[in-house]
Design a protein around this motif. Structure first.
Motif, PDB file in Angstrom:
ATOM      1  N   LEU A   1      47.335  29.556  51.637  1.00  0.00           N
ATOM      2  CA  LEU A   1      48.659  28.975  51.410  1.00  0.00           C
ATOM      3  C   LEU A   1      49.326  29.522  50.151  1.00  0.00           C
ATOM      4  N   LEU A   2      48.524  29.997  49.206  1.00  0.00           N
ATOM      5  CA  LEU A   2      49.088  30.538  47.969  1.00  0.00           C
ATOM      6  C   LEU A   2      49.559  31.982  48.108  1.00  0.00           C
ATOM      7  N   ARG A   3      49.113  32.680  49.145  1.00  0.00           N
ATOM      8  CA  ARG A   3      49.364  34.117  49.250  1.00  0.00           C
ATOM      9  C   ARG A   3      50.825  34.515  49.460  1.00  0.00           C
ATOM     10  N   PRO A   4      51.655  33.769  50.205  1.00  0.00           N
ATOM     11  CA  PRO A   4      52.989  34.287  50.534  1.00  0.00           C
ATOM     12  C   PRO A   4      53.890  34.553  49.332  1.00  0.00           C
ATOM     13  N   ARG A   5      53.773  33.784  48.256  1.00  0.00           N
ATOM     14  CA  ARG A   5      54.697  33.919  47.134  1.00  0.00           C
ATOM     15  C   ARG A   5      54.000  34.540  45.923  1.00  0.00           C
ATOM     16  N   PRO A   6      54.769  35.278  45.109  1.00  0.00           N
ATOM     17  CA  PRO A   6      54.170  35.891  43.906  1.00  0.00           C
ATOM     18  C   PRO A   6      53.538  34.867  42.968  1.00  0.00           C
ATOM     19  N   ALA A   7      54.200  33.706  42.799  1.00  0.00           N
ATOM     20  CA  ALA A   7      53.627  32.672  41.925  1.00  0.00           C
ATOM     21  C   ALA A   7      52.302  32.170  42.485  1.00  0.00           C
ATOM     22  N   GLY A   8      52.225  32.058  43.815  1.00  0.00           N
ATOM     23  CA  GLY A   8      50.978  31.614  44.432  1.00  0.00           C
ATOM     24  C   GLY A   8      49.867  32.625  44.260  1.00  0.00           C
ATOM     25  N   ARG A   9      50.211  33.912  44.385  1.00  0.00           N
ATOM     26  CA  ARG A   9      49.191  34.953  44.192  1.00  0.00           C
ATOM     27  C   ARG A   9      48.691  34.957  42.748  1.00  0.00           C
ATOM     28  N   ALA A  10      49.619  34.746  41.810  1.00  0.00           N
ATOM     29  CA  ALA A  10      49.205  34.678  40.406  1.00  0.00           C
ATOM     30  C   ALA A  10      48.308  33.462  40.176  1.00  0.00           C
ATOM     31  N   GLY A  11      48.655  32.333  40.823  1.00  0.00           N
ATOM     32  CA  GLY A  11      47.826  31.143  40.695  1.00  0.00           C
ATOM     33  C   GLY A  11      46.441  31.342  41.257  1.00  0.00           C
ATOM     34  N   MET A  12      46.364  32.068  42.374  1.00  0.00           N
ATOM     35  CA  MET A  12      45.059  32.354  42.975  1.00  0.00           C
ATOM     36  C   MET A  12      44.205  33.194  42.024  1.00  0.00           C
ATOM     37  N   LYS A  13      44.823  34.161  41.367  1.00  0.00           N
ATOM     38  CA  LYS A  13      44.074  34.989  40.419  1.00  0.00           C
ATOM     39  C   LYS A  13      43.549  34.147  39.265  1.00  0.00           C
ATOM     40  N   ILE A  14      44.369  33.194  38.812  1.00  0.00           N
ATOM     41  CA  ILE A  14      43.939  32.335  37.706  1.00  0.00           C
ATOM     42  C   ILE A  14      42.754  31.473  38.131  1.00  0.00           C
ATOM     43  N   VAL A  15      42.825  30.914  39.345  1.00  0.00           N
ATOM     44  CA  VAL A  15      41.723  30.075  39.836  1.00  0.00           C
ATOM     45  C   VAL A  15      40.431  30.887  39.961  1.00  0.00           C
ATOM     46  N   VAL A  16      40.553  32.095  40.532  1.00  0.00           N
ATOM     47  CA  VAL A  16      39.374  32.955  40.686  1.00  0.00           C
ATOM     48  C   VAL A  16      38.786  33.296  39.317  1.00  0.00           C
ATOM     49  N   ALA A  17      39.657  33.642  38.356  1.00  0.00           N
ATOM     50  CA  ALA A  17      39.171  33.975  37.016  1.00  0.00           C
ATOM     51  C   ALA A  17      38.502  32.772  36.359  1.00  0.00           C
ATOM     52  N   ALA A  18      39.081  31.575  36.564  1.00  0.00           N
ATOM     53  CA  ALA A  18      38.506  30.368  35.969  1.00  0.00           C
ATOM     54  C   ALA A  18      37.114  30.087  36.525  1.00  0.00           C
ATOM     55  N   PHE A  19      36.965  30.186  37.846  1.00  0.00           N
ATOM     56  CA  PHE A  19      35.656  29.923  38.435  1.00  0.00           C
ATOM     57  C   PHE A  19      34.652  31.011  38.067  1.00  0.00           C
ATOM     58  N   THR A  20      35.129  32.233  37.891  1.00  0.00           N
ATOM     59  CA  THR A  20      34.238  33.303  37.437  1.00  0.00           C
ATOM     60  C   THR A  20      33.702  32.988  36.045  1.00  0.00           C
ATOM     61  N   GLY A  21      34.590  32.541  35.148  1.00  0.00           N
ATOM     62  CA  GLY A  21      34.160  32.180  33.803  1.00  0.00           C
ATOM     63  C   GLY A  21      33.198  31.008  33.793  1.00  0.00           C
ATOM     64  N   ILE A  22      33.463  30.006  34.640  1.00  0.00           N
ATOM     65  CA  ILE A  22      32.573  28.844  34.718  1.00  0.00           C
ATOM     66  C   ILE A  22      31.183  29.261  35.213  1.00  0.00           C
ATOM     67  N   GLY A  23      31.168  30.095  36.261  1.00  0.00           N
ATOM     68  CA  GLY A  23      29.879  30.553  36.791  1.00  0.00           C
ATOM     69  C   GLY A  23      29.087  31.349  35.773  1.00  0.00           C
ATOM     70  N   LEU A  24      29.765  32.266  35.062  1.00  0.00           N
ATOM     71  CA  LEU A  24      29.072  33.051  34.044  1.00  0.00           C
ATOM     72  C   LEU A  24      28.603  32.161  32.898  1.00  0.00           C
ATOM     73  N   GLY A  25      29.417  31.160  32.550  1.00  0.00           N
ATOM     74  CA  GLY A  25      29.017  30.251  31.477  1.00  0.00           C
ATOM     75  C   GLY A  25      27.752  29.491  31.810  1.00  0.00           C
ATOM     76  N   PHE A  26      27.671  28.963  33.033  1.00  0.00           N
ATOM     77  CA  PHE A  26      26.459  28.240  33.430  1.00  0.00           C
ATOM     78  C   PHE A  26      25.264  29.179  33.512  1.00  0.00           C
TER      79      PHE A  26
END
Length: 199
Positions: free
Chosen positions: A73-98
């Motif tokens: 649902l986030l893919r169609p708009r540029p803001a949604g794609r940017a939000g998806m990148k932020i979510v992916v980066a956040a979960f990547t950081g959380i996983g590496l932190g643990f």
């Protein structure tokens, strides 16, 4: 000379094709976020000896139900794609932190239970692998059976030490104690343990 450019070009075309297909991009992001949970599972001790297949299954089971549709649902708009990148980066950081927390805890247990030298990760976190023998300042007699103790630091006029043989942390006054035989990063033989052996 020809293989590398061809491979590089193939990877670029594959990445472009994934970005242009919303479901493919959402699926890739969902699997990556699902795989990031592996750091948390490893911290809980559930990932010991797991294979790559187990990691993939975890990514699919967690990532697809939780992230696939929201990312689509986030893919169609540029803001949604940017939000998806932020979510992916956040979960990547959380996983590496643990994952780092789990590794540091495992290394600390190795020091506490077996007296093994600290790892590079603990050293980067500020842990000093220094072992000492205590002597009473007045009498000159060795304390605690002349065993090596892990010096954790000093605060408020007292040394903080760890007795690996008895698995005990204690404090002792700086004024009444002399540190002898200070050893930094000792070279332990294979199979060494400072724990008391049962007779």
């Amino acid at each position: 000379m020809i293989v590398l450019p061809a491979t590089h070009g193939s990877l670029l075309r594959l990445a472009r094709a994934v970005r242009e297909r919303p479901w493919a991009a959402a699926g890739a992001g969902a699997l990556w976020c699902g795989a990031s949970y592996w750091g948390f599972l490893g911290y809980l001790g559930l990932g010991d000896g797991a294979s790559l297949v187990a990691v993939v299954i975890t990514a699919v089971v967690i990532g697809v139900p939780a992230f696939l549709v929201p990312f689509r649902l986030l893919r169609p708009r540029p803001a949604g794609r940017a939000g998806m990148k932020i979510v992916v980066a956040a979960f990547t950081g959380i996983g590496l932190g643990f994952a780092l927390m789990g590794r540091m805890e495992s290394d600390a247990l190795e020091v506490a239970e077996k007296g093994r030298p600290a790892s590079m990760l603990l050293a980067m976190a500020g842990f000093q692998d220094q072992w000492v023998v205590l002597t009473d300042r007045d009498s000159g007699k060795a304390l605690r059976g002349c065993v090596e103790l892990l010096l954790l630091g000093e605060r408020e006029g007292a040394y903080a030490l760890y007795d690996c043989a008895n698995r005990e942390t204690f404090r002792i006054s700086i004024d009444s104690t002399v540190l002898r035989q200070v050893t930094l990063e000792p070279d332990r033989p294979s199979g060494y343990t400072c724990a008391k052996r049962k007779s």
